[in-house]
Scaffold this motif. Sequence first.
Motif, mmCIF file in Angstrom:
data_model
loop_
_atom_site.group_PDB
_atom_site.id
_atom_site.type_symbol
_atom_site.label_atom_id
_atom_site.label_comp_id
_atom_site.label_asym_id
_atom_site.label_seq_id
_atom_site.Cartn_x
_atom_site.Cartn_y
_atom_site.Cartn_z
ATOM 1 N N LEU A 177 0.808 -1.219 0.000
ATOM 2 C CA LEU A 177 0.000 0.000 0.000
ATOM 3 C C LEU A 177 0.843 1.272 0.000
ATOM 4 O O LEU A 177 0.741 2.086 -0.919
ATOM 5 C CB LEU A 177 -0.942 -0.005 1.205
ATOM 6 C CG LEU A 177 -1.831 1.222 1.371
ATOM 7 C CD1 LEU A 177 -2.780 1.364 0.178
ATOM 8 C CD2 LEU A 177 -2.609 1.143 2.680
ATOM 9 N N LEU B 41 1.312 4.062 -3.100
ATOM 10 C CA LEU B 41 0.678 5.376 -3.132
ATOM 11 C C LEU B 41 1.612 6.449 -3.668
ATOM 12 O O LEU B 41 1.164 7.413 -4.298
ATOM 13 C CB LEU B 41 0.204 5.758 -1.721
ATOM 14 C CG LEU B 41 -0.966 4.936 -1.154
ATOM 15 C CD1 LEU B 41 -1.203 5.294 0.305
ATOM 16 C CD2 LEU B 41 -2.227 5.154 -1.975
ATOM 17 N N GLN C 150 -4.122 2.931 -10.894
ATOM 18 C CA GLN C 150 -4.821 2.496 -9.693
ATOM 19 C C GLN C 150 -4.642 0.992 -9.519
ATOM 20 O O GLN C 150 -4.839 0.231 -10.463
ATOM 21 C CB GLN C 150 -6.322 2.824 -9.773
ATOM 22 C CG GLN C 150 -6.652 4.296 -9.885
ATOM 23 C CD GLN C 150 -6.340 5.069 -8.610
ATOM 24 O OE1 GLN C 150 -6.101 4.467 -7.563
ATOM 25 N NE2 GLN C 150 -6.337 6.395 -8.698
ATOM 26 N N THR D 122 -4.679 0.551 -3.604
ATOM 27 C CA THR D 122 -4.907 1.994 -3.529
ATOM 28 C C THR D 122 -6.387 2.330 -3.611
ATOM 29 O O THR D 122 -6.868 3.232 -2.909
ATOM 30 C CB THR D 122 -4.154 2.717 -4.654
ATOM 31 O OG1 THR D 122 -4.583 2.218 -5.935
ATOM 32 C CG2 THR D 122 -2.649 2.507 -4.517
ATOM 33 N N THR E 117 -8.599 4.145 -0.672
ATOM 34 C CA THR E 117 -9.369 5.357 -0.948
ATOM 35 C C THR E 117 -10.766 5.257 -0.359
ATOM 36 O O THR E 117 -11.267 6.192 0.287
ATOM 37 C CB THR E 117 -9.456 5.607 -2.460
ATOM 38 O OG1 THR E 117 -8.135 5.783 -2.990
ATOM 39 C CG2 THR E 117 -10.295 6.838 -2.770
#
Length: 523
Positions: free
Chosen positions: A461, A465, A473, A477, A481
Amino acid sequence: MTSPHRAAGPPPLLRWRAAGLLPLLGLAIVTVIGSPLAFVGIQAAQTSWDQAQRLLGRPLIATLLWNTTALAGAVTLATAVLGFGAAYLVERTDLAGRRAWTVALTLPLAVPEFVRGYSWISLSSSVHGYWGAVLVMTCSLYPLVFLPVAASLRRGDAAAEEVSRSLGQGPLATLRRVTLPLTRPALAGGALLVSLYLLGEYGAFAMLRFTTFSTAIFTQYKLGFDAASASLLTLVLVLLTLMLVTLEAGAGRRGRTARRGTAGCSASPVRLGRGRLPAVAALSALVGTALGVPVYALVYWLFAGSSTTLPQASLLSAALTTFGYAFTAALTATAAALPVALYAWRRDTLFARTLERAAFLPRALPGIAVALAVVYFAIRYAQPLYQQPPMLIAGYVILFFPLALTAVRAALAQVPPGLEEVARSLGTRPAAVLARVTLRLVLPGLGAAVAMVGLTASTELTATLLLRPTGTQTLATQFWTYTSGLAYGAAAPYAAVMVAMSVPPVLLLTRRTLGPNPRTENR
């Protein structure tokens, strides 16, 4: 007089080149893998001595140190007990359904730590803080101990255990005096992986609202924009990692490696008798807690709806992107780990051991520290690569190289000692010996390394990012979100796909690591 075998070997110059190339290649790889440590050191050096004293002397540092070490100690101990106990019940007793239990006990690896934290938090807000972190991380990481211990018990020569029982020692005495020392290297290696995971984990602790060095470092980097202070905190993690690697090396040397005998001797299973029902109940509770709760939470939120104010992204596109990056990084990390593991396996020298241990140090770096190091390098020395796919792949390789190295060296440990020397004495060149003999024997281990790195990279993760190309994406991620906005229903499909994608590598890892059971083969 020169022996015919020696005369048939390669010329001395070629032997010198082959012997000298491997350590140079290993040193180059470890230097690249450890380059984020240099970045951290450069950033930390920008802090004056007075600033460093003020930072490290704050009460917060003592709290972070206590939280991190207390959590690591509790989870490592819990996973060691659970992993060893489960492996012993499956491999050394007459427990029914061994294959099913092995798969069920390994499948929790398919659930990422932050997804597991999401599953508990979304069902009950009472799971948080220290004890919540202990519960979630123990359920996530005990398979890292179970797998190597079970492999050691399955492949090991159990003649010593049979002798102990024939001398009148009971199952518990045999377990304590014989079985436990035989599995100590595997137990120590699994405990090391658990501890390293805990030092660098961010997502699960952020969800569980438990502050450790990794969460504090993320805050300093991301919110405070204070790279120097964050680097000082990162150096503390590096020191903790160095201590752990040293302790694991000492424990591994004190243990006795369990090797299969020439006849493939396997111990007759210990009869559980009245203990069968408690054993089944204990394993069922472990699997139910580690696997049942996240599966239930995902199913609940999938059917509860996915309404959210955030725009929906393509699930298929995110899944394909995740797989592409993770698989490429897994192949690269495994190929890079092979020379390092091969040199440490062939040469039991201080330099070889130091090189191998140094490769584990980057695992203590939080993902954001590795990501910033890669960004720093790209901006200064490789501008065309900035915000390009190679940056993200490089970040994954640096972060998960220790996992590949662990799997490869475990595979090399199963190669009979002296086999390469025998092949060379027959006139085969070193490169041919490596290709025809060594690589063929360790091929299952290489598959396990690819599976392990791919499994972990697909759920990474924090580095993702920062390093992902603009507009890219991944499943992790997108999941982050939605969960950051408390849209648990919208996050559930991404979590479910991550878990589904992780199941095949976990099953492959189980098969490659454990292999066939000689007891079932002989029936």
